[in-house]
Scaffold this active site. Structure first.
Site, PDB file in Angstrom:
ATOM      1  CG  HIS A 236       0.196  -1.866   0.148  1.00  0.00           C
ATOM      2  ND1 HIS A 236      -0.961  -2.622   0.242  1.00  0.00           N
ATOM      3  CD2 HIS A 236      -0.077  -0.893  -0.765  1.00  0.00           C
ATOM      4  CE1 HIS A 236      -1.876  -2.129  -0.564  1.00  0.00           C
ATOM      5  NE2 HIS A 236      -1.375  -1.086  -1.179  1.00  0.00           N
ATOM      6  NE  ARG A 279       1.402   2.831  -1.096  1.00  0.00           N
ATOM      7  CZ  ARG A 279       1.910   3.346  -2.195  1.00  0.00           C
ATOM      8  NH1 ARG A 279       3.216   3.260  -2.449  1.00  0.00           N
ATOM      9  NH2 ARG A 279       1.140   3.975  -3.064  1.00  0.00           N
ATOM     10  CE  LYS A 282       1.751   6.780  -1.466  1.00  0.00           C
ATOM     11  NZ  LYS A 282       1.983   7.513  -2.727  1.00  0.00           N
ATOM     12  CG  ASP A 285      -9.103   3.410  -0.545  1.00  0.00           C
ATOM     13  OD1 ASP A 285     -10.281   3.023  -0.388  1.00  0.00           O
ATOM     14  OD2 ASP A 285      -8.472   3.236  -1.607  1.00  0.00           O
ATOM     15  CB  CYS A 287     -10.656  -0.805   0.175  1.00  0.00           C
ATOM     16  SG  CYS A 287      -8.975  -0.236  -0.185  1.00  0.00           S
ATOM     17  CE1 TYR A 288      -4.912  -0.584   1.609  1.00  0.00           C
ATOM     18  CE2 TYR A 288      -5.624   1.598   0.919  1.00  0.00           C
ATOM     19  CZ  TYR A 288      -4.893   0.455   0.689  1.00  0.00           C
ATOM     20  OH  TYR A 288      -4.139   0.342  -0.447  1.00  0.00           O
ATOM     21  CG  ASP A 341     -11.101   5.848  -2.193  1.00  0.00           C
ATOM     22  OD1 ASP A 341     -10.803   6.242  -1.062  1.00  0.00           O
ATOM     23  OD2 ASP A 341     -10.314   5.961  -3.147  1.00  0.00           O
ATOM     24  CG  ASP A 348     -15.816   0.201  -6.258  1.00  0.00           C
ATOM     25  OD1 ASP A 348     -15.645  -0.619  -5.337  1.00  0.00           O
ATOM     26  OD2 ASP A 348     -15.137   1.249  -6.372  1.00  0.00           O
ATOM     27  CG  HIS A 351     -13.906   1.066  -2.569  1.00  0.00           C
ATOM     28  ND1 HIS A 351     -13.464   1.061  -3.878  1.00  0.00           N
ATOM     29  CD2 HIS A 351     -12.850   1.494  -1.817  1.00  0.00           C
ATOM     30  CE1 HIS A 351     -12.211   1.479  -3.920  1.00  0.00           C
ATOM     31  NE2 HIS A 351     -11.809   1.747  -2.690  1.00  0.00           N
TER      32      HIS A 351
END
Length: 418
Positions: A236, A279, A282, A285, A287-288, A341, A348, A351
């Protein structure tokens, strides 16, 4: 009219990057295609804007600043579902502001530090809010926030009880070398990273604290190359960052299969969107952008210690930095401020923090004595460089080292050398 060929998302072959389910649709492939359609709409809108505004994409600093400052003023009030995450809110907002280089007054900095002091448990560590049980996650957030505030006033560090912090970390330590997130709580690699990060920043790292920890981290690396939260689970992005960053903090990066890690992390950058997924198979996003993106400077730093390795670039990280900047700037900025995201999601502070952190990583390359910036779009998009292991600015790290570096350990053990 600006030349659109300098943008990957506007190249003639861009449409070929769409996901191909080979005629066998699944729930995952359907969701992937939906996300791709929303991203393509953003990129098409960007192309239209480029005809009028040749300096786009543009980081909307003012609206992001307003969103962050508004959140900063509400830290002492109840956040309902985020009531147990208020040190995190402090950190997310303060770090975002330091990346944007937005100044905070000394008075305001002391007020925030005082609030964080109220979140500190009498027996050590920080809870999610005043009078809440201590937990490693908000402890990490609180210490990072205090390091940022110390750039404004070193008095911010006065709220931190190092001796009790050390005792709290030791209470969380397990015999296998891991750390519980809280008393009787879950055990995973997040706890390891949070514990080691605050220990290193506050100069309370000891042999007793780190006994068997490198061995636990090593067991979390999976056959794919990334790290899982616990041995035997799936790799992850967030756990992978925690794993390799923790090994750096321990000085035991030789225990990591680095090339397997690099291959797994590089494959997490999505072909069409340009951002990162957490992952395998997936969705992208925002945040990654940091959790995966910051792994590359860390890997680069480790590989640079190998004098015989001629494969490293002297100009850039080992991922497509421009593609990540495109995704963040074109697809992840909320019209009313804050970052998101993916298109269609709500804004938010979480993020906002990690999108900006990832954007900073993608903008700045530092290899040895060489510095090479890649700023996509308007030159004012340039953010403050981030220290990838801690995810605060280099100045904030240096402030902590300066303040705590000469302090003796609040125990009989001797500190490990940096």
């Amino acid at each position: 009219m600006a030349d659109p060929s300098r943008f990957r998302c506007l190249s003639p072959s861009f449409d070929c990057r769409r996901f191909n389910d080979e005629g066998v649709p699944t729930q995952t492939s359907v969701e992937q295609k939906q996300v791709e359609e929303s991203v393509i709409k953003c990129y098409n809108h960007f192309k239209t804007s480029l005809d009028v505004f040749p300096d786009v994409p543009f980081l909307e600093r003012e609206t992001h600043e307003q969103f962050l400052i508004k959140g900063l003023h509400g830290l002492s009030s109840s956040y309902e579902c985020l009531d147990s995450s208020r040190p995190w809110l402090c950190y997310w907002i303060l770090h975002s502001l330091e990346l944007l280089e937005v100044p905070i007054t000394e008075e305001r900095a002391l007020q925030i530090a005082k609030f964080l002091g109220k979140c500190q448990d009498p027996e050590g560590g920080f809870g999610g809010g005043p009078m809440q049980f201590p937990h490693l996650a908000p402890t990490y957030a609180a210490v990072n926030a205090l390091c940022i505030l110390a750039n404004i006033t070193e008095k911010a560090f006065d709220v931190l009880d190092r001796e009790k912090l050390y005792k709290f970390l030791m209470r969380m330590k397990t015999s296998e070398g891991a750390f519980k997130m809280h008393q009787d709580g879950e055990v995973d690699i997040r706890g390891v990273y949070c514990a080691l990060s605050v220990a290193r920043l506050t100069n309370i790292m000891t042999k007793e604290l780190t006994l068997n920890t490198a061995e636990f981290i090593t067991r979390c690396q999976t056959y794919e190359g990334g790290f899982a939260g616990y041995p035997g689970l799936e790799a992850h992005g967030g756990y992978t960052f925690c794993g390799i960053a923790a090994l750096v903090l321990l000085g035991h990066t030789e225990r990591c299969d680095l090339r397997s890690l690099l291959r797994w992390t590089a494959n997490r950058q999505t072909q069409l969107e340009g951002g990162f997924q957490g992952r395998t198979n997936k969705l992208v996003d925002g945040c990654y952008s940091f959790w995966q993106g910051a792994t590359f400077p860390i890997i680069h730093m480790i590989m640079c210690t190998d004098d015989d390795d001629q494969s490293l670039s002297a100009e850039r990280w080992m991922f497509n930095q421009e593609a990540l900047q495109e995704y963040i700037l074109i697809c992840c900025q909320h019209v009313h401020g804050g970052l998101i995201d993916k298109p269609g999601k709500a804004r938010d502070h979480y993020h906002t923090c990690y999108c900006l952190s990832g954007l900073s990583v993608a903008q700045h390359f530092v290899g040895g004595s060489l510095s090479n910036d890649i700023i996509l779009g308007n030159p004012q998009n340039n953010l403050r460089p981030v220290q990838p292991v801690y995810n605060i600015s280099l100045d904030s790290v240096m402030m902590a080292q300066k303040h705590f570096g000469s302090m003796k350990l609040p125990c009989e053990n001797e500190s490990l050398t940096s």
